[in-house]
Structure formats: structure tokens, C-alpha cells
Design an enzyme around this catalytic site. Structure first.
Site, PDB file in Angstrom:
ATOM      1  N   ALA A  51       6.847   4.474   2.906  1.00 14.29           N
ATOM      2  CA  ALA A  51       8.260   4.278   3.205  1.00 14.29           C
ATOM      3  C   ALA A  51       8.701   2.971   2.561  1.00 14.29           C
ATOM      4  CB  ALA A  51       8.451   4.218   4.708  1.00 14.29           C
ATOM      5  N   GLY A  65       3.782   6.721   4.301  1.00 17.98           N
ATOM      6  CA  GLY A  65       4.632   7.914   4.206  1.00 17.98           C
ATOM      7  C   GLY A  65       4.283   8.775   3.003  1.00 17.98           C
ATOM      8  N   GLU A  74       1.426  10.844   4.083  1.00 13.61           N
ATOM      9  CA  GLU A  74       1.941  11.807   5.070  1.00 13.61           C
ATOM     10  C   GLU A  74       2.731  12.922   4.393  1.00 13.61           C
ATOM     11  OE1 GLU A  74       3.606   8.356   7.142  1.00 13.61           O
ATOM     12  OE2 GLU A  74       2.766   9.186   8.972  1.00 13.61           O
ATOM     13  N   GLU A  76      -0.192   1.270   7.550  1.00 12.14           N
ATOM     14  CA  GLU A  76       0.945   0.796   8.349  1.00 12.14           C
ATOM     15  C   GLU A  76       0.546  -0.328   9.296  1.00 12.14           C
ATOM     16  OE1 GLU A  76       0.233   4.024   7.812  1.00 12.14           O
ATOM     17  OE2 GLU A  76       2.083   5.169   7.509  1.00 12.14           O
TER      18      GLU A  76
HETATM   19  N1  CO8 Z   1       8.250  -0.200  -0.194  1.00 13.28           N
HETATM   20  C1  CO8 Z   1       9.055  -0.895  -1.032  1.00 13.28           C
HETATM   21  N2  CO8 Z   1       8.653  -1.379  -2.215  1.00 13.28           N
HETATM   22  C2  CO8 Z   1       7.363  -1.137  -2.567  1.00 13.28           C
HETATM   23  C3  CO8 Z   1       6.492  -0.430  -1.767  1.00 13.28           C
HETATM   24  C4  CO8 Z   1       6.971   0.063  -0.506  1.00 13.28           C
HETATM   25  N3  CO8 Z   1       6.220   0.797   0.327  1.00 13.28           N
HETATM   26  N4  CO8 Z   1       5.285  -0.364  -2.369  1.00 13.28           N
HETATM   27  C5  CO8 Z   1       5.439  -1.013  -3.549  1.00 13.28           C
HETATM   28  N5  CO8 Z   1       6.680  -1.481  -3.668  1.00 13.28           N
HETATM   29  C6  CO8 Z   1       7.249  -2.246  -4.772  1.00 13.28           C
HETATM   30  C7  CO8 Z   1       6.772  -3.691  -4.764  1.00 13.28           C
HETATM   31  O1  CO8 Z   1       7.544  -4.467  -3.862  1.00 13.28           O
HETATM   32  C8  CO8 Z   1       6.985  -4.070  -6.197  1.00 13.28           C
HETATM   33  O2  CO8 Z   1       8.346  -4.339  -6.411  1.00 13.28           O
HETATM   34  P1  CO8 Z   1       8.802  -5.735  -7.134  1.00 13.28           P
HETATM   35  O3  CO8 Z   1       8.237  -5.615  -8.522  1.00 13.28           O
HETATM   36  O4  CO8 Z   1      10.288  -5.666  -7.097  1.00 13.28           O
HETATM   37  O5  CO8 Z   1       8.201  -6.841  -6.372  1.00 13.28           O
HETATM   38  C9  CO8 Z   1       6.666  -2.786  -6.959  1.00 13.28           C
HETATM   39  O6  CO8 Z   1       6.785  -1.725  -6.008  1.00 13.28           O
HETATM   40  C10 CO8 Z   1       5.253  -2.755  -7.509  1.00 13.28           C
HETATM   41  O7  CO8 Z   1       4.377  -3.022  -6.427  1.00 13.28           O
HETATM   42  P2  CO8 Z   1       3.208  -4.154  -6.510  1.00 13.28           P
HETATM   43  O8  CO8 Z   1       3.642  -5.275  -7.399  1.00 13.28           O
HETATM   44  O9  CO8 Z   1       2.821  -4.500  -5.115  1.00 13.28           O
HETATM   45  O10 CO8 Z   1       2.072  -3.286  -7.240  1.00 13.28           O
HETATM   46  P3  CO8 Z   1       0.509  -3.512  -7.140  1.00 13.28           P
HETATM   47  O11 CO8 Z   1      -0.081  -2.609  -8.185  1.00 13.28           O
HETATM   48  O12 CO8 Z   1       0.144  -4.955  -7.162  1.00 13.28           O
HETATM   49  O13 CO8 Z   1       0.096  -2.956  -5.665  1.00 13.28           O
HETATM   50  C11 CO8 Z   1       0.157  -1.393  -3.823  1.00 13.28           C
HETATM   51  C12 CO8 Z   1       0.267  -1.615  -5.351  1.00 13.28           C
HETATM   52  C13 CO8 Z   1      -1.261  -1.694  -3.354  1.00 13.28           C
HETATM   53  C14 CO8 Z   1       0.493   0.056  -3.557  1.00 13.28           C
HETATM   54  C15 CO8 Z   1       1.144  -2.342  -3.099  1.00 13.28           C
HETATM   55  O14 CO8 Z   1       2.435  -2.204  -3.701  1.00 13.28           O
HETATM   56  C16 CO8 Z   1       1.301  -2.041  -1.639  1.00 13.28           C
HETATM   57  O15 CO8 Z   1       0.444  -2.403  -0.845  1.00 13.28           O
HETATM   58  N6  CO8 Z   1       2.428  -1.400  -1.236  1.00 13.28           N
HETATM   59  C17 CO8 Z   1       2.740  -1.125   0.157  1.00 13.28           C
HETATM   60  C18 CO8 Z   1       1.897   0.010   0.682  1.00 13.28           C
HETATM   61  C19 CO8 Z   1       2.212   0.242   2.134  1.00 13.28           C
HETATM   62  O16 CO8 Z   1       2.024  -0.620   2.980  1.00 13.28           O
HETATM   63  N7  CO8 Z   1       2.700   1.452   2.442  1.00 13.28           N
HETATM   64  C20 CO8 Z   1       3.034   1.826   3.788  1.00 13.28           C
HETATM   65  C21 CO8 Z   1       4.513   1.617   4.004  1.00 13.28           C
HETATM   66  S1  CO8 Z   1       4.981   1.836   5.704  1.00 13.28           S
HETATM   67  C22 CO8 Z   1       5.099   3.506   5.871  1.00 13.28           C
HETATM   68  O17 CO8 Z   1       4.950   4.273   4.972  1.00 13.28           O
HETATM   69  C23 CO8 Z   1       5.461   3.910   7.271  1.00 13.28           C
HETATM   70  C24 CO8 Z   1       5.510   5.422   7.371  1.00 13.28           C
HETATM   71  C25 CO8 Z   1       6.564   5.796   8.317  1.00 13.28           C
HETATM   72  C26 CO8 Z   1       7.201   7.085   7.925  1.00 13.28           C
HETATM   73  C27 CO8 Z   1       7.551   7.181   6.459  1.00 13.28           C
HETATM   74  C28 CO8 Z   1       8.493   8.290   6.190  1.00 13.28           C
HETATM   75  C29 CO8 Z   1       8.818   8.491   4.788  1.00 13.28           C
END
Ligand code: CO8
Length: 258
Positions: free
Chosen positions: A65, A109, A112, A132
Site C-alpha cells: 500500500a 498489499g 496480498e 507491515e
Molecule cells: N509506498 C509508497 N512509496 C513506496 C513504497 C510504498 N509501499 N515502496 C517503495 N516506494 C517508493 C520509495 O519511497 C521510493 O520513492 P522515492 O524515490 O520518491 O524516495 C521508490 O518507491 C523506490 O523505493 P526505494 O528507494 O526504497 O527502493 P529500494 O530498491 O531501495 O527498496 C523496497 C525497495 C525494499 C521494496 C523498499 O522500497 C521498501 O521497503 N518499501 C516498502 C515496503 C513495505 O513496507 N510495504 C508494505 C506497505 S504497508 C501495506 O501494504 C499495508 C497493507 C494494507 C492493505 C493494502 C491494500 C492495498
């Protein structure tokens, strides 16, 4: 319909829906979830479509998400909006077969969403996770339920409590994905699987899907009765006559969804 966060292509009875927010690793924001729900509904009623492939980019199926969008929301905001209610779960209500073709990250998400599809074909660079807990929340669109049913309690607890990622090989071993393929041939493999499904009777494919999904909702005796009644019902279709007739005549069946 013109979409901004997804790309939809229909060819040879297969609809390919590609998540397309490359700057955010396909993070699922409100717009994407709404467009995806519309595209899934459209594909489900489109007579030309017999199978749907849901995919992302080579780097990310979806990294969860959109954290930026939801970070400042209050309980009242998310409760009243029923955040991740109806739209986010649209994939689980599609009646036609849906294949998730997953490369790169399928997190939160994203994992999921992949699990709402009927089966997952994973590229060898795929990474699955429910991180999460690192954000101070629990999974929100079925991760605690679907991952547990897919891989069992121990591994599901491990994934949800540690927030670690599972690679494609472990995901296949655990039964989360149906097969792992080289990243460069992911879409060819998904298209080939979808093509096979598209050759079948649409009626039968939809009945198969209903029967398998029933196993998650009911007891063994109710589920097997449901299956048997569906099996009986198939004898009211021309496609059953065609399928069995074609076998006996040693020819390929020509199903007409009747
Ligand atoms: N939301 C918003 N932006 C994101 C997300 C995200 N989940 N994941 C990555 N991005 C963005 C980063 O902020 C970054 O943007 P910017 O360049 O503007 O800073 C860009 O994507 C590239 O990401 P990274 O620089 O972090 O890339 P890396 O290769 O270094 O890392 C990762 C990749 C490991 C995937 C890292 O981005 C990460 O950990 N992302 C978050 C993963 C996460 O925690 N996901 C769970 C989110 S919570 C959730 O899903 C709750 C579910 C509830 C229901 C959902 C219904 C749809």
C-alpha cells in the site's frame, strides 16, 4: 477506458493488466486500486476475455500500500472510508481465472493482491513479504488469512512477525506460488498458461474456480458436496457433451461456453 496507473491490453482472449507506477514500485494508492477494480470488473464482463493476467514491472509487482498516502491518516479517516475495503479486494471477486505474474517485490498489499489471484507464477527474482509490522500495522487486505492458508501457521507467523522477505524458491517450496520461471520468460509463461485456460470451456473454468475457492470457506463434507453438485450441473451443458465426445472421437474439443 483511459487509465493512468495501470495498462490494460486484451489480446487472444487474455486481458493483461499491468500495474504502472514505476516511481513508487507500483505502490497501491487510491487511484491505482480504483482503476484496478474498474479494469478487473470490465475484464470480467468482457465476452472476449477468458483469462486475466495481473502483473507489474520487472522490479516490482507492488511494494505494498502507498505509505506516503496513508501515513497521516487517523483511525476515523480509515474507518469511515473503510480503507482497503471494497476496491482493494476486487481481485478476489472476479469470476474468471486470474493469474498473478510476479517479478520483483510483492510486499504487504502487493503480496496480498497476488494471493487474491487464482495462482501465482513467480519470476526467479520475486520476493514476497508481509513487512507491515515494521510500519506499526498489521496486514490489511487478507495477508494474515490468505498467507496462513497458503503456507501454514509457522511460516506465516514468521513472515508477519519478523517482516522478512521470502524468495521465489522458498515461496514455491512453501506452496505460495505454483511455479518459478526465469525472469525474462515470466510473461511468456503466464501467457502460455492463460492461453491453455482460454481453450477450455468458460463455464467449466468458472465452476472449477468456485469449487476450489469454496475449500477456504467451508467444511470438507460441505465442500465435496458443493463440488459434486457442480459436477452434476456440468451435465446440463453442451460443453460436457463436446468434451467427452471429443475424447471418444480422439479429436480436440471445441467448447462453445454453452
Ligand atoms: N509506498 C509508497 N512509496 C513506496 C513504497 C510504498 N509501499 N515502496 C517503495 N516506494 C517508493 C520509495 O519511497 C521510493 O520513492 P522515492 O524515490 O520518491 O524516495 C521508490 O518507491 C523506490 O523505493 P526505494 O528507494 O526504497 O527502493 P529500494 O530498491 O531501495 O527498496 C523496497 C525497495 C525494499 C521494496 C523498499 O522500497 C521498501 O521497503 N518499501 C516498502 C515496503 C513495505 O513496507 N510495504 C508494505 C506497505 S504497508 C501495506 O501494504 C499495508 C497493507 C494494507 C492493505 C493494502 C491494500 C492495498
Amino acid at each position: 477506458m483511459a487509465y493512468e496507473t495501470i495498462i490494460v491490453e486484451v489480446e487472444d482472449h487474455v486481458a493483461v493488466i499491468r500495474l504502472n507506477r514505476p516511481d513508487a514500485l507500483n505502490a497501491l494508492n487510491t487511484q491505482l486500486l480504483s482503476e484496478l477494480a474498474d479494469a478487473l470488473r470490465e475484464a470480467d464482463v468482457n465476452e472476449k476475455v477468458r483469462c486475466i493476467i495481473l502483473t507489474g514491472s520487472s522490479k516490482a509487482f507492488a511494494a505494498g500500500a502507498d505509505i506516503k498516502e496513508m501515513s497521516e491518516k487517523s483511525f476515523v479517516d480509515v474507518f469511515l472510508a473503510d480503507l482497503f475495503g471494497n476496491e482493494a479486494t476486487a481481485a478476489a471477486r472476479v469470476r474468471k481465472p486470474v493469474i498473478a505474474a510476479v517479478a520483483g517485490y510483492a510486499l504487504g498489499g502487493g503480496c496480498e493482491l497476488a494471493m487474491m489471484c487464482d495462482f501465482i507464477i513467480a519470476a526467479d527474482n520475486a520476493k514476497f513479504g508481509q513487512p507491515e509490522i515494521n510500519l506499526g500495522v498489521v496486514a490489511g487486505i487478507g495477508g494474515t488469512q490468505r498467507l496462513t492458508r497458503a503456507v501454514g501457521k509457522s511460516k506465516s507467523m514468521d513472515m508477519h512477525l519478523t517482516g522478512r522477505f521470502m524468495d521465489a524458491e522458498e515461496a514455491e517450496r512453501a506452496g505460495l506460488v505454483s511455479r518459478v520461471v526465469p525472469a525474462k520468460s515470466l510473461m511468456d509463461e503466464a501467457q502460455a498458461a492463460a492461453g491453455k485456460i482460454a481453450e477450455k470451456s468458460r463455464l467449466t473454468a468458472m465452476a472449477v474456480k468456485e469449487a476450489v475457492n469454496r475449500s477456504f470457506e467451508t467444511t470438507l463434507s460441505e465442500g465435496t458436496l458443493f463440488e459434486r453438485r457442480l459436477f452434476h450441473a456440468m451435465f446440463a451443458t453442451d460443453d460436457q457433451k463436446e468434451g467427452m465426445g471429443a475424447f471418444l472421437e480422439k479429436r480436440a474439443a471445441q467448447f462453445r461456453d454453452e
